[in-house]
Design an enzyme around this catalytic site. Structure first.
Site, PDB file in Angstrom:
ATOM      1  N   HIS A  74      25.563   5.542 -26.548  1.00 41.96           N
ATOM      2  CA  HIS A  74      24.954   6.579 -27.372  1.00 41.96           C
ATOM      3  C   HIS A  74      24.113   5.985 -28.503  1.00 41.96           C
ATOM      4  CE1 HIS A  74      24.283  10.648 -28.288  1.00 41.96           C
ATOM      5  NE2 HIS A  74      25.506  11.124 -28.199  1.00 41.96           N
TER       6      HIS A  74
ATOM      7  N   ASP B 279      20.188   9.138 -26.230  1.00 37.61           N
ATOM      8  CA  ASP B 279      20.620  10.424 -26.790  1.00 37.61           C
ATOM      9  C   ASP B 279      21.227  11.289 -25.688  1.00 37.61           C
ATOM     10  OD1 ASP B 279      19.730   9.768 -29.329  1.00 37.61           O
ATOM     11  OD2 ASP B 279      17.715  10.571 -28.957  1.00 37.61           O
TER      12      ASP B 279
END
Length: 411
Positions: free
Chosen positions: A382, A386
């Site tokens: 992450h 995204d």
């Protein structure tokens, strides 16, 4: 003169290996290129062949010991040469040459141990991040390992006292009745590395997994129609991996972040597509890399994966064939897995998990139909990817597989 058996160059960043097993005993006759000893590294298991015909005269390093590149493992002698060498009155005492050679062989490691090897890549990264210098470590010939760098950094910072709490709690005592029913097996170098890298990936990356499912009707119909013709023409069976690799490459082109990685405080976007394919072997999981997969046809991908799979099971993969991947595909479905959350293959930012194809009732056009369905799982970092990008990537893979003609038309 005896021929020395030494540890060969093991590949980039590999500085030591563990003796797995000797295939021959002292006194056994061997032929040139016949495997003598098995070496386990943190990436692959290799065999050291005999340099010439002869007899295994001595073994200097036993199974389980760790050795560095260039270390002396043993020697080969020839019966004919052995009789000629000790001409000056040593012929009556064959043991004398062996003893005379021993000091030289003991002194040999002293030469290699003089220069301290540079820190391991993982240790160098920790040193660069913390700025704490480490002069010598616990590795072979004083090499600084990651544990040494981490320990030095913790000692240099006030928060160090909290760190010792991290190691796992000691194993509770075993009941007397169970003590004799346990077996302890030393972890191989490869298994230790697999464990370390997977844990490092969990500790370093902000790892998250997103799921989707794909209707495999289109791919299965295409395989059924052309599998015989495909195998006849290309000499390899038409499997699912060719479709998945192609689907992944097209999705990576649209969502480049999934093909990127973090290097320090920079993100590295890669405009090439080296797809790692996880292969299970009896010694652990290895991930050979299909390079420039975007330039290969489905037949080319299937051939390459088939070749890697066979060589992985035979222990013949080269180290360079498992380096440089930009994205990984893991197929747990071949073992019956219905759903899983794969762990990243660091430093990559994404890994796709394939699973078992199972017929399930699905609503199609307002009607319930039985369709061959597969769950897909994308684990991603992450910090790089995204949530929107991850979901979009997985949807693109799903679309490419449900309409395989998109792969042919490059849509």
């Amino acid at each position: 003169m005896a021929n020395e058996i030494r540890v060969p160059t093991l590949g980039e960043s590999v500085t030591e290996a563990t003796i797995g097993r000797w295939f021959k005993k002292v006194g056994d006759a061997v032929k040139a290129d016949e495997p003598l000893v098995e070496l386990e590294t943190d990436k692959v298991t290799i065999e050291v062949p005999a340099p010439t015909d002869g007899t295994l005269s001595e073994i200097l390093v036993e199974a389980g010991e760790t050795v560095g590149v260039g270390a002396l493992l043993g020697s080969l002698g020839e019966a004919t040469a052995a009789a000629k060498k000790p001409e000056p009155a040593k012929t009556a005492a064959p043991a004398a040459p062996a003893k005379a050679a021993e000091p030289a062989k003991v002194a040999e490691p002293a030469k290699t141990s003089a220069p301290v090897p540079p820190p391991s890549p993982a240790a160098a990264r920790v040193i660069a991040e913390t700025g704490v210098a480490v002069e010598s470590g616990s590795g072979k010939r004083g090499q600084v390992l990651k544990e040494d760098a981490v320990a030095a950094a913790q000692t240099a910072t006030p928060s160090a006292p909290a760190a010792p709490a991290a190691p796992a709690a000691p194993r509770p005592p075993v009941a007397a009745a169970d003590a004799g029913r346990e077996e302890r097996v030393r972890m191989t170098k490869l298994r230790q590395t697999i464990a370390r890298r997977l844990k490092e990936a969990q500790n370093t990356a902000a790892m998250l997994t997103t799921f989707n499912e794909v209707d495999m009707t289109g791919v299965m119909a295409l395989r059924a129609s052309y599998k015989d013709l495909f195998e006849k023409k290309h000499g390899v069976k038409l499997g699912f991996m060719g479709f998945f690799v192609k689907a992944v490459v097209q999705a990576l082109k649209e969502i480049p972040a999934v093909n990127a990685e973090i290097d320090g405080d920079e993100m590295v976007f890669k405009n090439y597509y080296h797809i790692g394919v996880a292969v299970g072997t009896d010694k652990g999981l290895v991930v050979p890399v299909v390079r420039d997969a975007d330039q290969l046809s489905i037949a080319g991908i299937e051939k390459k994966i088939g070749e890697y799979g066979k060589r992985a099971r035979d222990g013949l993969l080269r180290i360079e064939e498992m380096q440089g991947g930009t994205f990984t595909i893991s197929n747990g479905g071949v073992y019956g897995s219905l759903m899983s959350t794969p762990i990243l293959n660091a430093p990559q930012s994404g890994i796709l998990g394939m699973h078992k194809i199972q017929e399930r009732p699905m609503v199609v056009g307002g009607k319930i139909e039985i369709r061959p369905m597969m769950y897909l799982a994308l684990s991603y970092d992450h910090r790089v990817v995204d949530g929107k990008e991850a979901v979009t990537f997985l949807v693109r893979v799903k679309e490419n597989l449900e309409e395989p003609q998109r792969l042919v038309l490059d849509l």
